[in-house]
Scaffold this motif. Structure first.
Motif, short mmCIF file in Angstrom:
data_model
loop_
_atom_site.label_atom_id
_atom_site.label_comp_id
_atom_site.label_asym_id
_atom_site.label_seq_id
_atom_site.Cartn_x
_atom_site.Cartn_y
_atom_site.Cartn_z
N GLY A 158 -1.79 -2.50 -0.13
CA GLY A 158 -2.23 -3.93 -0.35
C GLY A 158 -3.30 -4.35 0.36
O GLY A 158 -4.14 -5.02 0.18
N LEU A 159 -2.98 -4.15 2.00
CA LEU A 159 -3.77 -4.30 3.06
C LEU A 159 -4.84 -3.46 3.22
O LEU A 159 -5.64 -3.50 4.30
N ASP A 160 -5.19 -2.28 2.27
CA ASP A 160 -6.36 -1.38 2.16
C ASP A 160 -6.09 -0.50 3.61
O ASP A 160 -7.62 -0.16 4.03
N PHE A 161 -4.93 -0.17 3.98
CA PHE A 161 -4.80 0.95 4.98
C PHE A 161 -5.26 2.44 4.31
O PHE A 161 -5.25 2.38 3.05
N PRO A 162 -5.65 3.25 5.13
CA PRO A 162 -6.21 4.56 4.75
C PRO A 162 -5.09 5.07 3.70
O PRO A 162 -3.82 5.17 3.89
N ASP A 163 -5.59 5.69 2.59
CA ASP A 163 -4.98 6.39 1.48
C ASP A 163 -4.54 7.73 1.99
O ASP A 163 -5.47 8.81 1.83
N ALA A 164 -3.54 8.12 2.48
CA ALA A 164 -3.23 9.59 3.30
C ALA A 164 -1.98 9.81 2.66
O ALA A 164 -1.34 9.08 1.81
N PRO A 165 -1.24 10.83 3.39
CA PRO A 165 -0.02 11.16 3.05
C PRO A 165 1.17 10.03 3.45
O PRO A 165 2.54 10.43 3.82
N VAL B 22 -3.60 -2.96 -8.77
CA VAL B 22 -4.21 -4.16 -8.20
C VAL B 22 -5.14 -3.84 -7.23
O VAL B 22 -6.33 -4.45 -6.87
N ALA B 23 -4.56 -3.35 -5.92
CA ALA B 23 -5.21 -3.21 -4.51
C ALA B 23 -6.32 -2.21 -4.78
O ALA B 23 -7.11 -2.14 -3.98
N ALA B 24 -6.42 -1.30 -5.79
CA ALA B 24 -7.35 -0.36 -5.98
C ALA B 24 -8.54 -0.94 -6.79
O ALA B 24 -9.37 -0.21 -7.32
N ALA B 25 -8.61 -2.18 -7.23
CA ALA B 25 -9.25 -2.61 -8.27
C ALA B 25 -11.07 -2.63 -7.79
O ALA B 25 -11.96 -2.41 -8.54
N ASP B 26 -11.07 -2.63 -6.35
CA ASP B 26 -12.45 -2.68 -5.96
C ASP B 26 -12.59 -1.62 -4.86
O ASP B 26 -13.48 -1.31 -4.11
N ILE B 27 -11.84 -0.33 -5.23
CA ILE B 27 -12.01 0.76 -4.40
C ILE B 27 -13.34 1.56 -4.62
O ILE B 27 -13.76 1.58 -5.60
N GLU B 28 -13.77 2.09 -3.62
CA GLU B 28 -14.99 2.57 -3.55
C GLU B 28 -15.00 3.90 -2.75
O GLU B 28 -14.31 3.95 -1.61
N PRO B 29 -15.45 5.02 -3.03
CA PRO B 29 -15.84 5.40 -4.37
C PRO B 29 -14.90 5.27 -5.60
O PRO B 29 -13.72 5.69 -5.12
N ARG B 30 -15.27 5.19 -6.83
CA ARG B 30 -14.36 4.97 -7.80
C ARG B 30 -13.49 6.34 -8.12
O ARG B 30 -12.27 6.34 -8.74
N ALA B 31 -13.92 7.44 -7.82
CA ALA B 31 -13.22 8.79 -7.88
C ALA B 31 -12.17 8.60 -7.16
O ALA B 31 -10.95 9.41 -7.36
N ALA B 32 -12.12 7.74 -6.17
CA ALA B 32 -10.73 7.52 -5.25
C ALA B 32 -9.55 7.19 -5.85
O ALA B 32 -8.43 7.27 -5.38
N ILE B 33 -9.88 6.54 -7.04
CA ILE B 33 -8.82 6.09 -7.92
C ILE B 33 -7.52 6.86 -8.39
O ILE B 33 -6.72 6.70 -8.70
N PHE C 168 -3.27 7.17 -9.43
CA PHE C 168 -2.70 7.84 -10.53
C PHE C 168 -1.70 8.91 -10.02
O PHE C 168 -0.96 9.16 -10.62
N PHE C 169 -2.10 9.39 -9.00
CA PHE C 169 -1.39 10.81 -8.56
C PHE C 169 0.00 10.26 -7.79
O PHE C 169 0.89 10.67 -8.04
N ARG C 170 -0.17 9.03 -6.92
CA ARG C 170 1.04 8.48 -6.66
C ARG C 170 2.14 7.95 -7.67
O ARG C 170 3.03 8.13 -7.88
#
Length: 403
Positions: free
Chosen positions: A85-92, A130-141, A145-147
């Motif tokens: 929700g705080l937009d920290f890096p999407d990693a493991p 909701v947290a990924a609504a404005d994610i860039e690039p969009r492919a990162a979404i 779905f993986f999670r």
């Protein structure tokens, strides 16, 4: 669930601690490595190193995952919601969450744990989207779905493991129950066989001793005056004791026979010999066969013989020389055996300690047990003329369920 987990051995606790440390290192090291290569919209050091703290908490909480699986899952889920929700890096950073979900389903109590997992995954999915609504690039979404998919798979895998454990426990319980049932059935068979042998020994010994007692009394009375009659009495004692020993060896031989080979039991075909012995003991016996008694079931045949034998024994012991009538009546589906005596021909001497027919020890009890085992019934009571009568009704198709 918590009580079961609270008794975990030290080895299991050590495994969980090692797993928690490993997941924590992988989450922190993996995230740092990815940020070093790709960068991140928000550094892990923001808000007082909150990113690092969330990764560490969601990993280290696994150390108590089997003791408090629900609390561990809630902690890991909240840490994940705050982290993404705080937009920290999407990693493991989701490894701890997946392990917590698996543990909740695998060590939970079935329906309740699945409901908690389902609600939790739904809330996580909504929060992540909701947290990924404005994610860039969009492919990162795609990572979102993986999670979501990996969370569902973790819960499904845990439920599969729990189900297999429950099935194995049920199978073990059924096996133990079957083993106990076999042991109880074996004990029941042993008890039944012991009771059968006790009845056979009682009938054989009691009958022989009663006849020997009478004949020995005759011998003592006529030894000096009529030696020939005394010799006949002694001969009767010899034959009776020899026959009793043979029957005893037959009855007890089953205890030593590895193949459980039993000799044929006595039946009504030998009733004439039984009557002859009773006459030698002073009884005036009359046998009335209302219908043929051949081809009877072996269990019925043997029981009828023993009932007649025990009735003779009681008369010899408690009454002495008297008139005895034996009636054997075989119907379509029942054999009736009736043994009636006329009572004492002379009054009993004063102070005679002999038992009365109304108190014949184990004799009538044994006869009644034989009848009940075959689904029949037995009545034993005094007659109006001062004698005693034993009536037994034995079904010709014995009820095997009573054995």
């Amino acid at each position: 669930m918590e009580q079961r987990a609270g008794s975990r051995p030290l080895r299991v606790v050590a495994h969980d601690v090692v797993l928690a440390l490993l997941v924590t290192v992988m989450q922190v090291q993996g995230t740092v490595a990815k940020v070093a290569v790709e960068g991140a919209p928000r550094p892990l050091t923001d808000f007082g190193n909150l990113g690092y703290a969330l990764l560490v908490v969601s990993g280290l909480v696994l150390a108590v995952r089997r003791r408090w699986p629900v609390a561990v899952f809630v902690t890991a889920a909240l840490a994940s919601l705050v982290y993404y929700g705080l937009d920290f890096p999407d990693a493991p950073g989701w490894l701890g969450l997946f392990v917590a979900l698996y543990t909740l389903a695998a060590y939970g109590d079935g329906r309740r744990s699945l409901v908690i997992a389902g609600v939790g995954v739904t809330v996580l999915a909504v929060g992540w989207l909701v947290a990924a609504a404005d994610i860039e690039p969009r492919a990162a979404i795609g990572w979102v779905f993986f999670r979501i998919g990996a969370s569902v798979m973790s819960a499904a895998l845990g439920e599969s493991v729990r189900s297999r454990r429950v099935i194995a426990a049920d199978a073990q319980q059924r096996a133990e129950l079957a083993e106990r049932s076999r042991e109880e059935a074996a004990r029941a068979r042993v008890d039944a066989e012991r009771l059968r042998i006790a009845r056979e020994v009682h009938d054989t010994v009691a009958h022989a001793i009663a006849i020997i007692n009478v004949q020995s009394g005759v011998t003592a009375h006529v030894l000096d005056k009529r030696p020939e009659q005394a010799r006949e009495a002694l001969r009767a004692i010899e034959l009776t004791s020899a026959r009793a020993l043979r029957e005893m060896r037959t009855i007890l031989g089953v205890l030593r026979d590895d193949h459980d080979a039993r000799a044929p039991q006595a039946g009504l075909e030998q009733v004439d010999e039984l009557v002859a012995k009773a006459r030698e003991a002073g009884l005036d016996v009359t046998v009335e066969a209302a219908s043929p008694v051949a081809s009877l079931p072996s269990a019925v045949d043997g029981a009828a013989y023993r009932i007649v034998q025990e009735a003779f024994t009681n008369v010899i012991r408690h009454v002495g020389p008297t008139q005895v009538t034996v009636v054997l009546s075989a119907g379509v589906d029942v054999l009736e055996v009736r043994v009636t005596d006329e009572g004492r021909r002379t009054p009993a001497p004063a102070g005679d300690g002999a038992d009365t027919p109304a108190d014949p020890g184990r004799g009538i009890v044994g006869m009644r047990e034989r009848c009940q085992l075959l689904g029949g019934e037995l009545d034993a009571e005094p007659t109006r003329r001062g004698g005693f009568e034993v009536r037994a009704r034995l079904p010709l198709a014995p009820d095997g369920s009573r054995r």
